[in-house]
Every structure is written in structure tokens, then in C-alpha cells.
Design a protein around this motif. Sequence first.
Motif, PDB file in Angstrom:
ATOM      1  N   LEU A  80       4.976  14.640 -11.070  1.00  0.00           N
ATOM      2  CA  LEU A  80       5.656  14.973 -12.007  1.00  0.00           C
ATOM      3  C   LEU A  80       4.410  15.672 -13.120  1.00  0.00           C
ATOM      4  O   LEU A  80       5.165  16.693 -13.469  1.00  0.00           O
ATOM      5  N   VAL A  81       3.488  15.781 -12.487  1.00  0.00           N
ATOM      6  CA  VAL A  81       2.477  16.872 -13.640  1.00  0.00           C
ATOM      7  C   VAL A  81       2.494  17.668 -12.788  1.00  0.00           C
ATOM      8  O   VAL A  81       2.750  18.697 -14.323  1.00  0.00           O
ATOM      9  N   PHE A  82       2.833  17.735 -11.563  1.00  0.00           N
ATOM     10  CA  PHE A  82       3.346  19.207 -11.102  1.00  0.00           C
ATOM     11  C   PHE A  82       4.725  20.031 -12.146  1.00  0.00           C
ATOM     12  O   PHE A  82       4.562  21.417 -11.870  1.00  0.00           O
ATOM     13  N   GLY A  83       5.387  19.719 -12.068  1.00  0.00           N
ATOM     14  CA  GLY A  83       6.959  20.019 -12.044  1.00  0.00           C
ATOM     15  C   GLY A  83       7.105  19.696 -14.348  1.00  0.00           C
ATOM     16  O   GLY A  83       8.125  19.808 -14.345  1.00  0.00           O
ATOM     17  N   GLU A  84       5.887  19.626 -14.469  1.00  0.00           N
ATOM     18  CA  GLU A  84       6.116  19.072 -16.369  1.00  0.00           C
ATOM     19  C   GLU A  84       6.624  18.732 -16.985  1.00  0.00           C
ATOM     20  O   GLU A  84       7.399  19.108 -17.706  1.00  0.00           O
ATOM     21  N   ALA A  85       6.592  17.130 -16.136  1.00  0.00           N
ATOM     22  CA  ALA A  85       7.926  16.640 -16.712  1.00  0.00           C
ATOM     23  C   ALA A  85       7.491  15.920 -18.429  1.00  0.00           C
ATOM     24  O   ALA A  85       6.613  16.072 -18.608  1.00  0.00           O
ATOM     25  N   ASN A  86       7.964  15.785 -19.421  1.00  0.00           N
ATOM     26  CA  ASN A  86       8.361  15.355 -20.679  1.00  0.00           C
ATOM     27  C   ASN A  86       7.363  13.793 -19.993  1.00  0.00           C
ATOM     28  O   ASN A  86       7.955  13.230 -20.030  1.00  0.00           O
ATOM     29  N   ALA A  87       5.954  14.262 -21.370  1.00  0.00           N
ATOM     30  CA  ALA A  87       5.217  13.148 -21.276  1.00  0.00           C
ATOM     31  C   ALA A  87       6.363  11.739 -21.717  1.00  0.00           C
ATOM     32  O   ALA A  87       5.038  11.325 -21.743  1.00  0.00           O
ATOM     33  N   GLY A  88       6.947  12.145 -23.149  1.00  0.00           N
ATOM     34  CA  GLY A  88       7.434  11.352 -23.943  1.00  0.00           C
ATOM     35  C   GLY A  88       8.372  10.676 -23.035  1.00  0.00           C
ATOM     36  O   GLY A  88       9.215   9.096 -23.849  1.00  0.00           O
ATOM     37  N   ASN A  89       9.431  10.849 -21.941  1.00  0.00           N
ATOM     38  CA  ASN A  89      10.050  10.216 -21.560  1.00  0.00           C
ATOM     39  C   ASN A  89      10.005   8.998 -20.807  1.00  0.00           C
ATOM     40  O   ASN A  89       8.190   8.778 -20.127  1.00  0.00           O
ATOM     41  N   GLY A  90      10.793   7.540 -20.744  1.00  0.00           N
ATOM     42  CA  GLY A  90      10.111   6.523 -20.678  1.00  0.00           C
ATOM     43  C   GLY A  90       9.639   6.628 -18.790  1.00  0.00           C
ATOM     44  O   GLY A  90       8.463   5.574 -18.600  1.00  0.00           O
ATOM     45  N   PHE A  91      10.398   7.134 -17.968  1.00  0.00           N
ATOM     46  CA  PHE A  91      10.220   7.222 -16.734  1.00  0.00           C
ATOM     47  C   PHE A  91       8.774   7.745 -16.146  1.00  0.00           C
ATOM     48  O   PHE A  91       7.696   6.897 -16.013  1.00  0.00           O
ATOM     49  N   ALA A  92       8.256   8.649 -17.225  1.00  0.00           N
ATOM     50  CA  ALA A  92       7.094   9.445 -16.644  1.00  0.00           C
ATOM     51  C   ALA A  92       6.273   8.661 -17.512  1.00  0.00           C
ATOM     52  O   ALA A  92       4.608   8.597 -16.566  1.00  0.00           O
ATOM     53  N   GLN A  93       5.735   8.014 -17.910  1.00  0.00           N
ATOM     54  CA  GLN A  93       4.738   6.580 -18.936  1.00  0.00           C
ATOM     55  C   GLN A  93       4.924   5.964 -18.341  1.00  0.00           C
ATOM     56  O   GLN A  93       3.824   5.054 -17.885  1.00  0.00           O
ATOM     57  N   LEU A  94       5.898   5.564 -17.289  1.00  0.00           N
ATOM     58  CA  LEU A  94       5.596   4.415 -16.005  1.00  0.00           C
ATOM     59  C   LEU A  94       5.331   4.765 -15.718  1.00  0.00           C
ATOM     60  O   LEU A  94       4.136   3.426 -14.657  1.00  0.00           O
ATOM     61  N   ILE A  95       5.635   5.486 -14.373  1.00  0.00           N
ATOM     62  CA  ILE A  95       4.710   6.312 -13.747  1.00  0.00           C
ATOM     63  C   ILE A  95       3.015   6.648 -14.146  1.00  0.00           C
ATOM     64  O   ILE A  95       2.393   5.772 -12.868  1.00  0.00           O
ATOM     65  N   ASP A  96       3.650   7.084 -14.645  1.00  0.00           N
ATOM     66  CA  ASP A  96       1.468   7.610 -15.244  1.00  0.00           C
ATOM     67  C   ASP A  96       0.801   6.185 -15.575  1.00  0.00           C
ATOM     68  O   ASP A  96      -0.308   6.226 -14.977  1.00  0.00           O
ATOM     69  N   GLN A  97       1.952   5.551 -15.990  1.00  0.00           N
ATOM     70  CA  GLN A  97       0.875   3.543 -16.230  1.00  0.00           C
ATOM     71  C   GLN A  97       0.715   3.629 -14.787  1.00  0.00           C
ATOM     72  O   GLN A  97      -0.444   2.952 -15.116  1.00  0.00           O
ATOM     73  N   CYS A 117       0.950  -1.134  -0.312  1.00  0.00           N
ATOM     74  CA  CYS A 117       0.215  -0.252   0.074  1.00  0.00           C
ATOM     75  C   CYS A 117       0.954   1.485   0.279  1.00  0.00           C
ATOM     76  O   CYS A 117       0.435   1.964  -0.472  1.00  0.00           O
ATOM     77  N   SER A 118       2.018   1.032   0.852  1.00  0.00           N
ATOM     78  CA  SER A 118       2.716   2.101   0.411  1.00  0.00           C
ATOM     79  C   SER A 118       3.446   3.006  -0.849  1.00  0.00           C
ATOM     80  O   SER A 118       3.886   4.488  -1.192  1.00  0.00           O
ATOM     81  N   VAL A 119       3.711   1.369  -1.127  1.00  0.00           N
ATOM     82  CA  VAL A 119       4.098   1.527  -2.789  1.00  0.00           C
ATOM     83  C   VAL A 119       3.272   2.140  -3.858  1.00  0.00           C
ATOM     84  O   VAL A 119       3.749   3.140  -4.513  1.00  0.00           O
ATOM     85  N   PHE A 120       2.039   1.640  -3.730  1.00  0.00           N
ATOM     86  CA  PHE A 120       1.089   2.656  -4.225  1.00  0.00           C
ATOM     87  C   PHE A 120       0.876   3.965  -4.134  1.00  0.00           C
ATOM     88  O   PHE A 120       0.833   4.702  -5.233  1.00  0.00           O
ATOM     89  N   ALA A 121       1.083   4.568  -2.606  1.00  0.00           N
ATOM     90  CA  ALA A 121       0.405   5.743  -2.296  1.00  0.00           C
ATOM     91  C   ALA A 121       1.592   6.531  -3.067  1.00  0.00           C
ATOM     92  O   ALA A 121       1.642   7.560  -3.167  1.00  0.00           O
ATOM     93  N   LEU A 122       2.463   6.266  -3.061  1.00  0.00           N
ATOM     94  CA  LEU A 122       4.368   6.528  -3.287  1.00  0.00           C
ATOM     95  C   LEU A 122       4.362   6.665  -5.028  1.00  0.00           C
ATOM     96  O   LEU A 122       4.463   7.832  -5.275  1.00  0.00           O
ATOM     97  N   VAL A 123       3.803   5.702  -5.880  1.00  0.00           N
ATOM     98  CA  VAL A 123       3.273   6.042  -6.963  1.00  0.00           C
ATOM     99  C   VAL A 123       2.643   7.247  -7.720  1.00  0.00           C
ATOM    100  O   VAL A 123       2.861   8.153  -8.117  1.00  0.00           O
ATOM    101  N   LEU A 124       1.649   7.050  -6.899  1.00  0.00           N
ATOM    102  CA  LEU A 124       0.502   7.849  -6.209  1.00  0.00           C
ATOM    103  C   LEU A 124       1.599   9.269  -6.292  1.00  0.00           C
ATOM    104  O   LEU A 124       1.049  10.758  -7.768  1.00  0.00           O
ATOM    105  N   VAL A 125       2.261   9.523  -5.232  1.00  0.00           N
ATOM    106  CA  VAL A 125       2.657  10.923  -5.259  1.00  0.00           C
ATOM    107  C   VAL A 125       3.957  11.300  -5.976  1.00  0.00           C
ATOM    108  O   VAL A 125       3.768  12.417  -6.824  1.00  0.00           O
ATOM    109  N   VAL A 126       3.801  10.385  -7.203  1.00  0.00           N
ATOM    110  CA  VAL A 126       5.545  10.872  -7.811  1.00  0.00           C
ATOM    111  C   VAL A 126       4.907  11.509  -9.113  1.00  0.00           C
ATOM    112  O   VAL A 126       4.981  12.402  -9.594  1.00  0.00           O
ATOM    113  N   HIS A 127       3.270  10.249  -9.420  1.00  0.00           N
ATOM    114  CA  HIS A 127       2.727  11.062 -10.753  1.00  0.00           C
ATOM    115  C   HIS A 127       2.642  12.389 -10.317  1.00  0.00           C
ATOM    116  O   HIS A 127       2.540  13.341 -11.280  1.00  0.00           O
ATOM    117  N   ILE A 128       2.232  13.164  -8.410  1.00  0.00           N
ATOM    118  CA  ILE A 128       1.560  14.501  -8.865  1.00  0.00           C
ATOM    119  C   ILE A 128       2.637  15.169  -9.010  1.00  0.00           C
ATOM    120  O   ILE A 128       2.656  16.283  -9.534  1.00  0.00           O
TER     121      ILE A 128
END
Length: 131
Positions: free
Chosen positions: A52-69, A39-50
Motif C-alpha cells: 500500500l505504501v509503494f502503491g501510494e494508497a489513499n491514506a484516508g481510505n478505510g482499508f488503508a487505515q485498517l492495515i496501517d493500524q 504468525c503468517s497473518v501478521f507477516a501478511l498484514v506487514l507485506v500488504v502495508h508495504i
Amino acid sequence: MSYINDPRDPQVPQEEIVERTPARIRVVRVVNALIRAVCSVFALVLVVHILLVFGEANAGNGFAQLIDQWSRGVSLGLRNLFTPEGAKLRTLLNDGLAALLWLIISGVLTDLITRIGIPGPKRVWYRRTLS
């Protein structure tokens, strides 16, 4: 001055007290640790996604795509609960609520498993009767 049964005296046999944790308690602890970790890993993934969105990360980046999925998979169906105009606020509200719910789910599940799985005075059930 000498004491009877002085624990520092090497000739006095020392007794070792070993408390064995019952297997049931060990299993409950391991299961609770796994639930908290997942559950902590799931919450961490959601926080990292937030972040990345606030930092306006490159949507084409592999890491950003992985976190988004991953965040889509663990968002508990809350991806479109709030629909404000801005993408940042929408992500903060929806994914933030999902992350908070994952932490609440973790706490409730581990408490429930502990109450059911561990015998003794720690396990207290209250029953209200009508008089």
C-alpha cells in the motif's frame, strides 16, 4: 490360478489396520498450526502495508487505515529502526524486517514445541560434554 488368502477374494476376511495418532501428537499439531496461521497473518498484514505504501494508497481510505493500524500493532517495535529519507524505503526496511521476524518466530516456536511435545526418535536433544 488361485492364491491362498487372496485379498481380492470376498470370502477371505480382510483385516483393517488403523493407526491411531496419540492425543499428544494431535495437540502439538493443532498448536503448531495455530502458531503458523497467526504468525503468517501478521507477516501478511506487514507485506500488504508495504504494498500500500509503494502503491501510494489513499491514506484516508478505510482499508488503508485498517492495515496501517494493524501493521503498527504487529511491527515488533521496529517501526523506527531504520530512518532513511524516503517513506517507501523506510517502510520496506522496517516492516519487511518485522515480517521476516514473524516467519522466523513461527518456525522456531513450532520446532521447539514439536521437539518438546512429541516423544520418540524424532525428538533428539544433543548435549555436549567437555572431556
